[in-house]
Design a protein around this motif. Structure first.
Motif, PDB file in Angstrom:
ATOM      1  N   LYS A 105      54.957  34.980  46.495  1.00  0.00           N
ATOM      2  CA  LYS A 105      54.102  36.162  46.404  1.00  0.00           C
ATOM      3  C   LYS A 105      54.770  37.416  46.953  1.00  0.00           C
ATOM      4  O   LYS A 105      54.282  38.526  46.711  1.00  0.00           O
ATOM      5  N   SER A 118      50.933  46.851  45.736  1.00  0.00           N
ATOM      6  CA  SER A 118      49.569  46.768  45.201  1.00  0.00           C
ATOM      7  C   SER A 118      49.184  48.075  44.506  1.00  0.00           C
ATOM      8  O   SER A 118      48.588  48.062  43.418  1.00  0.00           O
ATOM      9  N   ASP A 132      42.281  45.968  46.022  1.00  0.00           N
ATOM     10  CA  ASP A 132      42.955  44.753  46.491  1.00  0.00           C
ATOM     11  C   ASP A 132      43.687  44.055  45.338  1.00  0.00           C
ATOM     12  O   ASP A 132      43.750  42.838  45.261  1.00  0.00           O
ATOM     13  N   ASP A 162      46.355  42.409  43.522  1.00  0.00           N
ATOM     14  CA  ASP A 162      47.562  41.706  43.944  1.00  0.00           C
ATOM     15  C   ASP A 162      48.582  41.720  42.802  1.00  0.00           C
ATOM     16  O   ASP A 162      48.262  41.347  41.674  1.00  0.00           O
ATOM     17  N   ARG A 212      49.324  37.240  40.653  1.00  0.00           N
ATOM     18  CA  ARG A 212      47.945  36.797  40.566  1.00  0.00           C
ATOM     19  C   ARG A 212      47.750  35.746  39.460  1.00  0.00           C
ATOM     20  O   ARG A 212      48.400  35.788  38.420  1.00  0.00           O
TER      21      ARG A 212
END
Length: 827
Positions: free
Chosen positions: A484, A536, A549, A551, A554
């Motif tokens: 991530k 982001s 939020d 990401d 994802r």
């Protein structure tokens, strides 16, 4: 006495720095002038190839065409080569090469009674070894080419025996200083040849003004005559390539053997103008799969096989395989023309394919109430197992307060399926839908799946895969970790075997320049910079969403069939959305790259580190064969797949593609080449700058491009066995469509079934003339293979054995299968 064959020609690019209309005009002018010279000068012979140009003459100047027919009959004009055009000689599929020869030879036989025994491709930028078998089985014994030239590629001699993957051989000759001469310079070129090869006999020199047509000039013919008179110990003959090779054989000279492709040269051409390459591959796939579907419908008496319409689409394909179109070395206007031409072919094929599809639905029962039938036609004569997608209309719910989930059956059994985001922007309504489902398709048959819907109060939540900074997905056979922090795949294990290393599928921006060909390099390894994961905020801007939020890595789809993970990356003015497609069953993953590219004079590669060590082999599919590719980081060319095989031979990973040809490999890392952005027809000449930098100059492939890959993972045996079939399935995809059948009638009989794993159906179509069908098989393995081939629709069964990488063609008529050559003549 020493003998030199003088082969006058007028190489004419129908498209390059000009559009086809100008090429047409030049063809008319060149052929008129050449005909006049043939009539005026005794002993002079003019050579020309490419059926396309003769078609133009036949249509636009019929009297000139008739004159040329008479000159051919008199032996003063020689039909050279015999192909439709001079195509790129690396990227067309084996079947496309066969069609270039089939159409060209049949045209010249019909119109001129001529069939050359020497194939010629003067101008293409390299030549695949798979051509050799195709040449032999088309009636050729020799091959004449120019590139790669002597400064680029060392060969055992300028005359040599060229061997293909199956062991076939032809005599090959690399011409001295290419195929042309400047006006007034032909005699000088001949003298230079005499000085360089004083003992060579027979010799051959190609001369004539070329590229934009031209051919002979009076000045050159007079100078050649003076040279002839002054060289008493040398016999100069105005000649043909076939006569040179005949004399070469009769001389008894012993020639050395060369195995492999005649590459590399102009390695940027494996990637330049990727839109053209993508459209070409799509038309290839659609054309050959449609032929199979139409043959199935025709053999069942459901429709007439429209060979005329298919040939029109085939002409579009063959024209756009020309060696300045498919390699991407033409101007922008020619690029747009070629895209339009291939779209014309695709439009023809789409209508024919739809008709065949609906005809093959005959005999299907009516759907029960609230049941939506999904039909999948498998054009391949073997069972295909995979994941399929289909969009449909939810006629039972178009509100916002419910969410419909699919359930599917095939026969009496349930089928794993899931709902995924549809293509439209009406997602707030539960109306337009997409279902993704697992399927096992019977060979050469229509397969039916029945879909029903269950209304839920809301869309089911996706599983949570976040764990310690990774998205970790584990199935019965796969373990995948996506970082991530980077958006890259940091681990892939298949059946417990480590297949990929860290940071897999990393997009790389590689240093390049304005040279459309890549003429002066054999690799792209300079000034490499990496894409990075978006923040982001950058991801929100890229995706144009408002969520704070959001990401950049994802999970976007999840269910009983597969999980899809998106990662958003950027470099400079460019962005990439990588989608990882992880299946619930099996060990083969998917990777999609949606690229927004704005980096002039740079190249985009996708790096895949394997876990097999630095001594791994890198293999690639070529036309009707497999070749071991270079592992030194140099650019290589291959077709529908490349593969890395571990140094111990235990594990392997293969990369199936639907639209690329270039790649490189070094130290266990494969780099798949997606696109590059040089100038249109940017051509280095000496020490001069490639471009005059006094204004904006357009670059290729700026904008959005989409790429799809399937990654096969596991043991070498599992990955490599049947890999040609898997690649064909990925390219010639089964057709999927929802429809309500009227009911009644009987189900069509199966067109074909082929046992085994390595023998593929390369083509199945009607014969070019007369009754019957043509079936072309290919054994993609490096060893002999046996297969049982049967047809319910045509009533035949045969047990065949094919040698390593062997092509076999049969004519099917009255329940019998007889061998024929690639021109569809008995052997």
């Amino acid at each position: 006495m020493k003998k030199i064959h003088l082969v006058c020609n007028a190489h004419l690019d129908p498209v390059w720095l000009w559009q086809w209309e100008e090429g047409l005009g030049e063809a008319l002018s060149t052929f008129r002038i050449a005909a006049e010279f043939c009539e005026k000068y005794d002993g002079f012979v003019f050579n020309h190839n490419e059926a396309l140009l003769y078609e133009w003459i036949e249509e636009y100047d019929p009297p000139l065409f008739k004159k040329i027919q008479k000159l051919v009959g008199a032996g003063k004009w020689h039909i050279m080569g015999g192909w439709y055009i001079q195509p790129d000689c690396n990227m067309p599929s084996g079947e496309s090469f066969i069609r270039q020869i089939l159409y060209g030879k049949r045209y010249f036989i019909e119109k001129f009674g001529a069939e050359p025994s020497t194939a010629i491709n003067f101008d293409p930028f390299g030549h695949t070894a798979g051509l050799v078998q195709i040449l032999r089985k088309s009636g050729y014994d020799s091959y004449l080419f120019c590139r790669p030239d002597i400064s680029v590629k060392e060969l055992p001699g300028e005359d040599f025996i060229w061997a293909g993957p199956d062991g076939s051989e032809v005599t090959a000759h690399r011409s001295y200083r290419f195929y042309l001469s400047q006006k007034g310079k032909a005699a000088g070129k001949i003298k230079e040849f005499m000085d360089k090869y004083p003992e060579k006999t027979p010799g051959m020199v190609l001369w004539g003004i070329g590229n934009h047509g031209g051919g002979p000039s009076a000045e050159d013919l007079e100078a050649i005559e003076e040279l002839r008179k002054s060289s008493k110990d040398i016999e100069f003959v105005h000649s043909t390539p076939g006569e040179y090779f005949r004399d070469l054989r009769e001389s008894g000279v012993s020639l050395k053997r060369f195995e492999g492709s005649l590459n590399p040269f102009a390695v940027g051409c494996y990637t330049s103008q990727i839109r053209v390459k993508q459209r070409h591959r799509r038309l290839e796939n659609e054309l050959y799969s449609t032929e199979k579907m139409m043959a199935a419908a025709s053999a069942n008496g459901l429709m007439k096989y429209d060979g005329s319409a298919l040939r029109e689409a085939l002409r579009d394909l063959m024209f756009c395989e020309f060696h300045d179109i498919l390699p991407g070395s033409s101007i922008q206007a020619a690029e747009e023309d070629s895209l339009r031409t291939m779209d014309h072919g695709l439009e023809i094929v789409s209508k024919l394919k739809a008709k065949a599809f609906f005809m093959m639905m005959k005999g299907q029962e009516k759907a029960a109430d609230r049941v939506l039938p999904v039909f999948v036609y498998n054009p391949h004569p073997w069972t295909v197992e995979g994941v399929f997608e289909c969009e449909y209309m939810n006629e039972f719910n178009s509100t916002r307060d419910k969410f419909s989930v699919p359930h599917m059956t095939c026969g009496d059994g349930g089928v794993a399926c899931q709902d995924e985001r549809e293509a439209s922007g009406l997602s707030v309504l539960d109306w337009r839908k997409r279902v993704v489902f697992e399927g096992r398709l019977l060979p050469s048959s229509m397969n039916r799946f029945d879909l029903t819907l269950e209304a839920l109060d809301k869309k089911p939540d996706m599983a949570v895969y976040d764990k310690n900074g990774f998205i970790s997905i584990k199935t019965d056979r796969l373990k995948v970790k996506i970082n991530k922090e980077t958006g890259l795949m940091d681990g892939l294990k298949a059946d417990g075997m480590k297949i990929l290393g860290k940071e897999a599928f990393k997009p790389l921006a590689v240093g390049d320049n304005a040279d459309a060909w890549g003429m002066l390099v054999d690799r792209f390894e300079d000034r490499i910079e990496e894409f990075r994961l978006m923040t982001s905020a950058e991801a929100r801007e890229f995706a144009n969403v408002k969520a704070h939020d959001f990401d950049p890595v994802r999970v976007v789809e999840d269910g009983p069939v597969r999980t899809v993970v998106d990662a958003y990356m950027k470099y400079g003015k460019s962005s990439v959305c990588l989608s990882y497609v992880i299946p619930r069953k099996g060990t083969d993953i998917g990777v999609r790259a949606r690229v927004y590219w704005n980096e002039p004079d740079r190249m985009l590669k996708l790096e895949i580190p394997t876990a097999f060590g630095n001594s791994s082999k890198y293999l690639g599919q070529i036309a009707c064969g497999v070749e071991e590719l270079r592992t030194d980081g140099g650019e290589a060319v291959a077709q529908k797949w490349t593969a890395v095989v571990g140094e111990d031979g235990g594990c392997a990973a293969a990369f199936l593609n639907d639209c690329i040809y270039g790649s490189s490999f070094r130290d266990g890392r494969a780099r798949l080449t997606l696109l590059r952005s040089p100038a249109y027809s940017g051509h280095p000449i000496g020490d001069n700058p490639i471009l005059i930098e006094d204004r904006y100059t357009p670059r290729m492939d700026l904008g959005e491009r989409i790429f799809s890959f399937r990654i096969l993972t596991g043991t070498k045996k599992d990955v490599m066995k049947g890999i040609d079939r898997k690649a064909l399935e990925f390219n010639e995809k089964p057709m999927v469509l929802t429809a309500y059948p009227p009911g009644g009638g009987s189900l069509p009989r199966k067109l074909l079934e082929i046992s085994g794993k390595n023998i593929i159906l390369q083509a199945f179509k009607k014969t070019e003339d007369g009754p019957g069908y043509i079936m072309r098989l290919f054994n993609g393995a490096p060893k002999k293979g046996r297969s049982l081939v049967s047809s319910d629709a045509l009533g035949f069964e045969m047990d065949i054995e094919l040698g390593a990488f062997e092509i076999a063609t049969y004519k099917i008529e009255d329940g019998r299968a007889e061998p024929v050559d690639l021109i569809e003549r008995k052997v």
